[in-house]
Design an enzyme around this catalytic site. Sequence first.
Site, PDB file in Angstrom:
ATOM      1  N   TYR A 112     -33.311  87.251 -64.348  1.00 55.89           N
ATOM      2  CA  TYR A 112     -34.329  87.369 -65.401  1.00 55.89           C
ATOM      3  C   TYR A 112     -35.729  87.290 -64.809  1.00 55.89           C
ATOM      4  O   TYR A 112     -36.556  88.192 -65.005  1.00 55.89           O
ATOM      5  CB  TYR A 112     -34.142  86.268 -66.461  1.00 55.89           C
TER       6      TYR A 112
ATOM      7  N   LYS B  89     -35.796  97.473 -80.061  1.00 58.42           N
ATOM      8  CA  LYS B  89     -34.458  98.055 -79.864  1.00 58.42           C
ATOM      9  C   LYS B  89     -33.412  97.375 -80.745  1.00 58.42           C
ATOM     10  O   LYS B  89     -32.297  97.862 -80.870  1.00 58.42           O
ATOM     11  CB  LYS B  89     -34.083  97.897 -78.380  1.00 58.42           C
TER      12      LYS B  89
ATOM     13  N   GLY C 278     -40.977  94.643 -79.032  1.00 58.05           N
ATOM     14  CA  GLY C 278     -40.203  93.394 -79.127  1.00 58.05           C
ATOM     15  C   GLY C 278     -40.698  92.519 -80.270  1.00 58.05           C
ATOM     16  O   GLY C 278     -40.484  91.301 -80.268  1.00 58.05           O
TER      17      GLY C 278
ATOM     18  N   GLY D 180     -38.423  89.968 -82.188  1.00 59.79           N
ATOM     19  CA  GLY D 180     -37.880  88.790 -81.500  1.00 59.79           C
ATOM     20  C   GLY D 180     -38.650  87.532 -81.872  1.00 59.79           C
ATOM     21  O   GLY D 180     -39.433  87.523 -82.842  1.00 59.79           O
TER      22      GLY D 180
ATOM     23  N   TYR E  30     -27.091  70.923 -68.757  1.00 58.48           N
ATOM     24  CA  TYR E  30     -26.734  71.390 -67.410  1.00 58.48           C
ATOM     25  C   TYR E  30     -27.077  70.336 -66.345  1.00 58.48           C
ATOM     26  O   TYR E  30     -28.213  69.823 -66.315  1.00 58.48           O
ATOM     27  CB  TYR E  30     -27.482  72.677 -67.058  1.00 58.48           C
TER      28      TYR E  30
ATOM     29  N   LYS F 275     -38.808  90.058 -64.559  1.00 54.88           N
ATOM     30  CA  LYS F 275     -40.152  89.870 -65.115  1.00 54.88           C
ATOM     31  C   LYS F 275     -41.205  90.006 -64.007  1.00 54.88           C
ATOM     32  O   LYS F 275     -42.270  90.597 -64.229  1.00 54.88           O
ATOM     33  CB  LYS F 275     -40.275  88.495 -65.782  1.00 54.88           C
TER      34      LYS F 275
ATOM     35  N   ILE G 214     -38.049 100.661 -75.179  1.00 53.57           N
ATOM     36  CA  ILE G 214     -39.283 100.856 -74.392  1.00 53.57           C
ATOM     37  C   ILE G 214     -39.034 101.599 -73.082  1.00 53.57           C
ATOM     38  O   ILE G 214     -39.965 102.111 -72.481  1.00 53.57           O
ATOM     39  CB  ILE G 214     -40.014  99.516 -74.092  1.00 53.57           C
TER      40      ILE G 214
ATOM     41  N   THR H  26     -44.042  85.329 -67.832  1.00 52.12           N
ATOM     42  CA  THR H  26     -43.500  83.966 -67.881  1.00 52.12           C
ATOM     43  C   THR H  26     -43.842  83.165 -66.626  1.00 52.12           C
ATOM     44  O   THR H  26     -43.992  83.739 -65.536  1.00 52.12           O
ATOM     45  CB  THR H  26     -41.960  84.045 -68.044  1.00 52.12           C
ATOM     46  N   ASP H  27     -43.895  81.851 -66.795  1.00 48.73           N
ATOM     47  CA  ASP H  27     -44.111  80.974 -65.629  1.00 48.73           C
ATOM     48  C   ASP H  27     -42.922  81.012 -64.660  1.00 48.73           C
ATOM     49  O   ASP H  27     -43.034  80.549 -63.524  1.00 48.73           O
ATOM     50  CB  ASP H  27     -44.394  79.531 -66.072  1.00 48.73           C
ATOM     51  N   GLU H  28     -41.791  81.561 -65.122  1.00 50.98           N
ATOM     52  CA  GLU H  28     -40.598  81.545 -64.260  1.00 50.98           C
ATOM     53  C   GLU H  28     -40.745  82.457 -63.044  1.00 50.98           C
ATOM     54  O   GLU H  28     -39.986  82.352 -62.082  1.00 50.98           O
ATOM     55  CB  GLU H  28     -39.353  81.923 -65.077  1.00 50.98           C
TER      56      GLU H  28
ATOM     57  N   ILE I 137     -41.114  85.300 -80.188  1.00 44.20           N
ATOM     58  CA  ILE I 137     -42.579  85.167 -80.073  1.00 44.20           C
ATOM     59  C   ILE I 137     -43.266  86.395 -80.665  1.00 44.20           C
ATOM     60  O   ILE I 137     -44.294  86.292 -81.336  1.00 44.20           O
ATOM     61  CB  ILE I 137     -43.007  84.960 -78.600  1.00 44.20           C
TER      62      ILE I 137
HETATM   63  P1  NAD Z   1     -36.522  87.396 -77.646  1.00 45.15           P
HETATM   64  O1  NAD Z   1     -35.320  87.523 -76.774  1.00 45.15           O
HETATM   65  O2  NAD Z   1     -36.503  86.484 -78.824  1.00 45.15           O
HETATM   66  O3  NAD Z   1     -36.953  88.838 -78.202  1.00 45.15           O
HETATM   67  C1  NAD Z   1     -36.989  89.982 -77.403  1.00 45.15           C
HETATM   68  C2  NAD Z   1     -37.182  91.174 -78.320  1.00 45.15           C
HETATM   69  O4  NAD Z   1     -37.253  92.366 -77.506  1.00 45.15           O
HETATM   70  C3  NAD Z   1     -36.019  91.384 -79.289  1.00 45.15           C
HETATM   71  O5  NAD Z   1     -36.524  91.682 -80.575  1.00 45.15           O
HETATM   72  C4  NAD Z   1     -35.272  92.577 -78.706  1.00 45.15           C
HETATM   73  O6  NAD Z   1     -34.572  93.335 -79.681  1.00 45.15           O
HETATM   74  C5  NAD Z   1     -36.415  93.351 -78.077  1.00 45.15           C
HETATM   75  N1  NAD Z   1     -35.983  94.260 -76.991  1.00 45.15           N
HETATM   76  C6  NAD Z   1     -35.154  93.967 -75.957  1.00 45.15           C
HETATM   77  N2  NAD Z   1     -34.993  95.053 -75.175  1.00 45.15           N
HETATM   78  C7  NAD Z   1     -35.761  96.037 -75.714  1.00 45.15           C
HETATM   79  C8  NAD Z   1     -36.025  97.380 -75.340  1.00 45.15           C
HETATM   80  N3  NAD Z   1     -35.468  97.933 -74.263  1.00 45.15           N
HETATM   81  N4  NAD Z   1     -36.862  98.109 -76.123  1.00 45.15           N
HETATM   82  C9  NAD Z   1     -37.428  97.570 -77.235  1.00 45.15           C
HETATM   83  N5  NAD Z   1     -37.198  96.304 -77.626  1.00 45.15           N
HETATM   84  C10 NAD Z   1     -36.387  95.541 -76.867  1.00 45.15           C
HETATM   85  O7  NAD Z   1     -37.717  87.016 -76.661  1.00 45.15           O
HETATM   86  P2  NAD Z   1     -38.935  85.999 -76.797  1.00 45.15           P
HETATM   87  O8  NAD Z   1     -38.471  84.650 -76.464  1.00 45.15           O
HETATM   88  O9  NAD Z   1     -39.647  86.251 -78.062  1.00 45.15           O
HETATM   89  O10 NAD Z   1     -39.836  86.490 -75.581  1.00 45.15           O
HETATM   90  C11 NAD Z   1     -40.804  87.532 -75.763  1.00 45.15           C
HETATM   91  C12 NAD Z   1     -41.511  87.769 -74.447  1.00 45.15           C
HETATM   92  O11 NAD Z   1     -42.134  86.564 -74.016  1.00 45.15           O
HETATM   93  C13 NAD Z   1     -40.578  88.198 -73.314  1.00 45.15           C
HETATM   94  O12 NAD Z   1     -41.215  89.198 -72.567  1.00 45.15           O
HETATM   95  C14 NAD Z   1     -40.392  86.937 -72.500  1.00 45.15           C
HETATM   96  O13 NAD Z   1     -40.155  87.239 -71.143  1.00 45.15           O
HETATM   97  C15 NAD Z   1     -41.727  86.252 -72.693  1.00 45.15           C
HETATM   98  N6  NAD Z   1     -41.705  84.786 -72.592  1.00 45.15           N
HETATM   99  C16 NAD Z   1     -40.826  84.050 -73.353  1.00 45.15           C
HETATM  100  C17 NAD Z   1     -40.852  82.665 -73.258  1.00 45.15           C
HETATM  101  C18 NAD Z   1     -39.926  81.800 -74.081  1.00 45.15           C
HETATM  102  O14 NAD Z   1     -39.863  80.579 -73.840  1.00 45.15           O
HETATM  103  N7  NAD Z   1     -39.228  82.326 -75.068  1.00 45.15           N
HETATM  104  C19 NAD Z   1     -41.765  82.040 -72.403  1.00 45.15           C
HETATM  105  C20 NAD Z   1     -42.638  82.830 -71.656  1.00 45.15           C
HETATM  106  C21 NAD Z   1     -42.606  84.202 -71.766  1.00 45.15           C
HETATM  107  P1  TYD Z   2     -33.624  77.778 -71.614  1.00 45.03           P
HETATM  108  O1  TYD Z   2     -33.919  77.435 -73.027  1.00 45.03           O
HETATM  109  O2  TYD Z   2     -32.484  78.683 -71.311  1.00 45.03           O
HETATM  110  O3  TYD Z   2     -34.986  78.331 -71.001  1.00 45.03           O
HETATM  111  P2  TYD Z   2     -35.367  78.655 -69.448  1.00 45.03           P
HETATM  112  O4  TYD Z   2     -34.126  78.766 -68.665  1.00 45.03           O
HETATM  113  O5  TYD Z   2     -36.056  79.961 -69.610  1.00 45.03           O
HETATM  114  O6  TYD Z   2     -36.259  77.533 -69.028  1.00 45.03           O
HETATM  115  O7  TYD Z   2     -33.391  76.433 -70.808  1.00 45.03           O
HETATM  116  C1  TYD Z   2     -34.369  75.403 -70.808  1.00 45.03           C
HETATM  117  C2  TYD Z   2     -33.818  74.266 -69.982  1.00 45.03           C
HETATM  118  O8  TYD Z   2     -32.661  73.733 -70.628  1.00 45.03           O
HETATM  119  C3  TYD Z   2     -33.360  74.703 -68.602  1.00 45.03           C
HETATM  120  O9  TYD Z   2     -33.651  73.680 -67.649  1.00 45.03           O
HETATM  121  C4  TYD Z   2     -31.873  74.868 -68.756  1.00 45.03           C
HETATM  122  C5  TYD Z   2     -31.508  73.796 -69.779  1.00 45.03           C
HETATM  123  N1  TYD Z   2     -30.332  74.122 -70.617  1.00 45.03           N
HETATM  124  C6  TYD Z   2     -29.269  73.226 -70.691  1.00 45.03           C
HETATM  125  O10 TYD Z   2     -29.281  72.137 -70.082  1.00 45.03           O
HETATM  126  N2  TYD Z   2     -28.183  73.572 -71.448  1.00 45.03           N
HETATM  127  C7  TYD Z   2     -28.118  74.735 -72.121  1.00 45.03           C
HETATM  128  O11 TYD Z   2     -27.079  74.999 -72.787  1.00 45.03           O
HETATM  129  C8  TYD Z   2     -29.228  75.649 -72.053  1.00 45.03           C
HETATM  130  C9  TYD Z   2     -29.196  76.968 -72.777  1.00 45.03           C
HETATM  131  C10 TYD Z   2     -30.316  75.293 -71.280  1.00 45.03           C
END
Ligand code: NAD
Ligand code: TYD
Length: 327
Positions: free
Chosen positions: A139, A32, A7, A10, A196, A143, A53, A114-116, A12
Amino acid sequence: MRLLVTGGAGFIGSHFVKRMLAAGEDVVVLDKFTYAGNPANLPEEVDCRRGDISIREDVDQLGPVEAIVNFAAETHVDRSILGPEDFVRTDVLGTLVLLQAAEQQSARFVQVSTDEVYGDVEPGWSSREDDSLRPSSPYSASKAGGDLQVLAAVRTFGVNASITRGSNTYGPNQYPEKVLPLFVTNALDGHPLPLYGDGRQVRDWLHVDDHCAAIELVLRQGEAGETYNVGAGEEHENVELTRLIVEQLDVDTALVRHVEDRAGHDRRYSLDTTKIRSLGWHPRRDWDEGVRATIEWYRGNRDWWEPIKRSSGFREYYDRQYEARLA
Ligand code: NAD
Ligand code: TYD
């Protein structure tokens, strides 16, 4: 160290790849290239292979590695409500396949979670690593399933794996479906910001640089079978984040539209981060400075996000998610 970052194209993951290359590590990326994977997130010289993966042959094509950091996932709650199957395939089965490869290669493994997975938490409480998992969305349920596979692989097969549970992360290069880049780019385009419900939901915000520093620390110093929460303790309501964006970009507050809430919407996340702090980590980016710099990054990098938002894939998703809400 020969390091596999899944990944890595993407949000992070790409920041982490750049960090590890700067540290002199030998990085190979497996991605992917779903809608969220973007070659423009990575320098051209990165060794980046296309693959899934959840398919063992795709993982094996890379040859042996010493460590795997798994960022690959389906990551967006709203999309998981529209269709959860890919989430289970990648976030659960994909994690299992990578753990099997790690076992065979005796590789160190870090699962980026994730904290979720804790579900929402009452005011006055911050989730600890041993709290029960009560995921609310497809989601976060997926996770949580991945995390449980990791713990089982440590116990049963002796895999040297740790888990990080990071909070809501912000910074450059985040696909503009998540709230911060969506609202900033909509505001820059003069489009509505769809908040929302009452917008009083709380997220614990973390800059991507701080998140990556914590993952590197756990990779190098974390213990097998241990989970580490990662959060900056910056708890803010969505209305507050929205206000910051509106003020900084100097757009009309009438753009902010309260729309139908997300199903199952978690009210508040909050993490107890004592454990990762005892390893020496602490957040370096200040929330106000970090959010402002991030907003400026999107303002200055239309070249990065405009092609995404103009693409038919994004438009289709956007209409499905927001057309009725904004009607
Ligand atoms: P993102 O959606 O930006 O990127 C995900 C990446 O994974 C993409 O490049 C996608 O092409 C790749 N991918 C998806 N399915 C795949 C597969 N089957 N095989 C190979 N590659 C695949 O995600 P992100 O926001 O960078 O998050 C990265 C990780 O961190 C995730 O595991 C997510 O759960 C975790 N995370 C994200 C956040 C956040 O706020 N963004 C917070 C906590 C944890
Ligand atoms: P999001 O960025 O989707 O992250 P997560 O659901 O993983 O926390 O959403 C962050 C917060 O913002 C969440 O409380 C939902 C809210 N939100 C909106 O109010 N409007 C939107 O269009 C989106 C995408 C999120």
